[in-house]
Design an enzyme around this catalytic site. Structure first.
Site, short mmCIF file in Angstrom:
data_model
loop_
_atom_site.label_atom_id
_atom_site.label_comp_id
_atom_site.label_asym_id
_atom_site.label_seq_id
_atom_site.Cartn_x
_atom_site.Cartn_y
_atom_site.Cartn_z
N ARG A 107 -4.27 -8.78 5.18
CA ARG A 107 -3.16 -10.06 5.75
C ARG A 107 -3.68 -11.09 5.93
O ARG A 107 -4.50 -11.60 6.42
CB ARG A 107 -2.85 -9.30 7.24
N HIS A 148 2.98 -10.39 21.28
CA HIS A 148 4.68 -10.27 21.32
C HIS A 148 5.53 -10.54 21.88
O HIS A 148 5.58 -10.00 22.75
CB HIS A 148 4.83 -8.76 20.82
N ASP A 204 -7.97 -9.78 12.37
CA ASP A 204 -6.59 -9.62 13.34
C ASP A 204 -7.33 -9.98 14.69
O ASP A 204 -7.55 -9.49 15.94
CB ASP A 204 -5.84 -9.08 13.41
N ASP A 253 -3.00 -15.81 17.75
CA ASP A 253 -2.51 -14.84 17.33
C ASP A 253 -3.46 -14.91 15.46
O ASP A 253 -2.51 -14.99 14.62
CB ASP A 253 -1.28 -13.47 16.85
N HIS A 300 6.32 -12.51 15.13
CA HIS A 300 6.70 -12.26 16.30
C HIS A 300 7.06 -13.57 17.24
O HIS A 300 6.25 -14.12 16.74
CB HIS A 300 6.18 -11.31 16.62
N ASP A 302 -13.78 4.83 39.95
CA ASP A 302 -13.26 3.84 40.16
C ASP A 302 -13.19 2.13 39.62
O ASP A 302 -13.63 1.19 40.26
CB ASP A 302 -14.77 3.30 41.42
N TYR A 328 -0.83 -3.67 1.48
CA TYR A 328 -2.40 -2.70 1.79
C TYR A 328 -2.24 -1.60 1.15
O TYR A 328 -1.04 -1.36 1.07
CB TYR A 328 -2.03 -2.43 3.88
N GLU A 382 -2.87 -14.37 8.61
CA GLU A 382 -1.40 -14.61 10.41
C GLU A 382 -2.11 -16.40 10.67
O GLU A 382 -3.19 -16.16 10.99
CB GLU A 382 -1.93 -13.58 10.92
N HIS A 421 5.27 -4.27 7.97
CA HIS A 421 4.95 -4.90 8.76
C HIS A 421 6.61 -5.94 8.77
O HIS A 421 6.73 -6.31 7.92
CB HIS A 421 4.80 -4.79 10.00
N GLU A 440 2.94 -13.45 8.97
CA GLU A 440 1.89 -12.54 9.10
C GLU A 440 2.81 -11.61 7.79
O GLU A 440 2.13 -10.47 8.01
CB GLU A 440 1.09 -12.18 10.34
N HIS A 493 -2.84 -0.60 13.39
CA HIS A 493 -3.53 -0.80 14.43
C HIS A 493 -5.40 -0.39 14.21
O HIS A 493 -5.24 0.00 15.28
CB HIS A 493 -2.84 -0.09 15.42
N1 GLY Z 1 -1.58 -9.24 16.91
C1 GLY Z 1 -0.68 -8.31 16.76
C2 GLY Z 1 -0.33 -9.16 15.64
O1 GLY Z 1 -0.22 -9.89 14.97
O2 GLY Z 1 1.12 -8.49 15.92
MN MN Z 2 1.28 -10.95 15.48
MN MN Z 3 -2.37 -10.92 14.46
#
Ligand code: GLY
Ligand code: MN
Ligand code: MN
Length: 407
Positions: free
Chosen positions: A374, A330, A236, A247, A323, A33, A357, A376, A319, A353, A219
């Protein structure tokens, strides 16, 4: 822009006789629930400002109709206040308000008077009901109009995004100051939970708190391992304020001092990120930051002997460089216009970003193994250039080491 202005602006772009139907999200069950906290669909929130579940808004030049949950004293004891049908006219500035239970009887009447119906399908119970009403009606997609509007932020939206950025910056700083060997990733993650809530903000997405080799899992969200002396920590994490996201990623040494190899990789990512940001201004193709960042990273990795001249940089940088950012982390908005790459415009917000790696490999010097970096930031396009909404957060090596001294 008020919700009413947004509705008008949207309708002004559509054909005469247009009818827009837009439903919010369904509530999601976690287990048994237990529900996840409800978060409205961004399109619906943007146009109505209404944050209750089980609601459908219908707009046309004849008026704004909202279908919503009726007041229900029994349910309100369990779930809290509902706006209710009567108050919706005044609070939401709707012209007509009906119970959501009347959707299947009222919606066909509205559809009957329309020449073109705009509706984007989402798989949910409300969608099934709407689809039934639309059974013999041709629909057109709303996204291309609405998402272009959402892509360009006005002053109020920018103020909310700046607030989200400021809270996230402060929280990353706290995390840098608290980080030390032998702590667990979840202990650092809890700083974000606590500080975001302190400002009545929420996570805009599940945070990544990744020590050592976990940073090479793009991820990674388990956030449950111990932080080891001599390794890096990649975080992140960003909060959402009144529906608007930040972000941010920072990577820093768990013991407060970068090793030589960590410095080399970190500086390379930082150089790529700074050069990519510097290129952003109105009229520049949105592929430019990625091209700049990739070139710098590729050459840097070749110089360090990590990448061969004919090697594929995607092995280490797999990557994109950014974005759109807005109500969704996103965010919506096309990245291309026809076959052309689109150009930056004033009021767009993008992330930048880049990352590197490096997993264990007998072809790579072991001093670089398990390094994942990374960096960002969130960039607003302004007249003649850009403004980094997250500028206040340390990222130069000296500045990071300095703030970490204050542990
Ligand atoms: N935190 C998601 C990205 O950096 O795209
Ligand atoms: Mn991002
Ligand atoms: Mn991010």
């Amino acid at each position: 822009m008020t919700n009413q202005h947004r509705q008008k602006k949207l309708l002004s772009q559509l054909k005469d006789g247009a009818l827009v139907i837009i439903a919010t999200n369904p509530e999601q069950t976690r287990n048994g629930d237990v529900h996840y906290p409800f978060r409205p669909h961004s399109d619906f929130w943007y146009l109505t400002g209404f944050t209750e579940p089980e609601s459908v808004a219908v707009f046309s030049r004849e008026g704004y109709t909202i279908f919503l949950r009726e007041k229900d004293q029994k349910r309100q004891i369990w779930d809290g206040e509902r706006l209710g049908v009567k108050s919706a006219l005044e609070v939401l500035k709707a012209d007509y308000a009906y119970s959501i239970d009347a959707l299947k009887t009222q919606l066909p009447q509205l559809i009957k008077n329309a020449t073109t119906v705009y509706y984007d399908f989402k798989p949910c119970k409300l969608d099934d009901d709407i689809m039934e009403c639309l059974a013999t009606t041709q629909t057109q997609s709303l996204g291309e109009y609405l998402h272009e509007m959402r892509l360009i932020k006005d002053d109020n939206e920018i103020a909310l995004m700046q607030k989200a950025a400021d809270i996230s910056v402060e929280t990353h700083q706290l995390a840098m100051q608290e980080t030390a060997p032998k702590l667990f990733e979840y202990e650092i993650a809890s700083i974000f939970d606590g500080n975001f809530r302190k400002y009545n903000a929420e996570h805009a997405y599940t945070p990544i708190v990744a020590g050592g080799k976990n940073a090479c899992v793009l991820h990674y969200i388990q956030n449950n391992k111990v932080l080891n002396e001599g390794e890096l920590l990649l975080i992140d994490a960003g909060c959402e304020v009144e529906g608007y996201a930040s972000d941010i990623t920072r990577t820093f040494p768990i013991n407060g001092i970068f090793s030589g190899a960590q410095q080399q990789i970190y500086q390379l990512v930082l150089d790529a990120q700074l050069a990519a940001i510097a290129a952003i201004k109105p009229g520049v193709a949105i592929t430019t930051p990625h091209n700049i960042a990739t070139e710098i990273i590729q050459q840097g990795l070749i110089d360090l002997g990590i990448l061969t001249k004919n090697g594929d940089v995607k092995q280490f940088y797999m990557h994109g460089t950014g974005h759109w950012l807005g109500m969704d982390v996103h965010d919506v908005g096309c990245y291309q216009q026809g076959k052309q790459d689109r150009e930056y415009e004033i009021g767009m917000v993008t992330t930048v970003e880049p990352g590197i790696y490096i997993r264990k490999s007998d072809k790579i010097n072991p001093i670089y193994w398990d390094i994942g970096v990374r960096i960002e930031d969130n960039i607003l396009v302004i007249k003649g250039g850009n403004r980094v909404l997250t500028q206040a957060l340390e990222k130069e090596i000296d500045d990071i080491e300095k703030i970490m001294e204050t542990q």
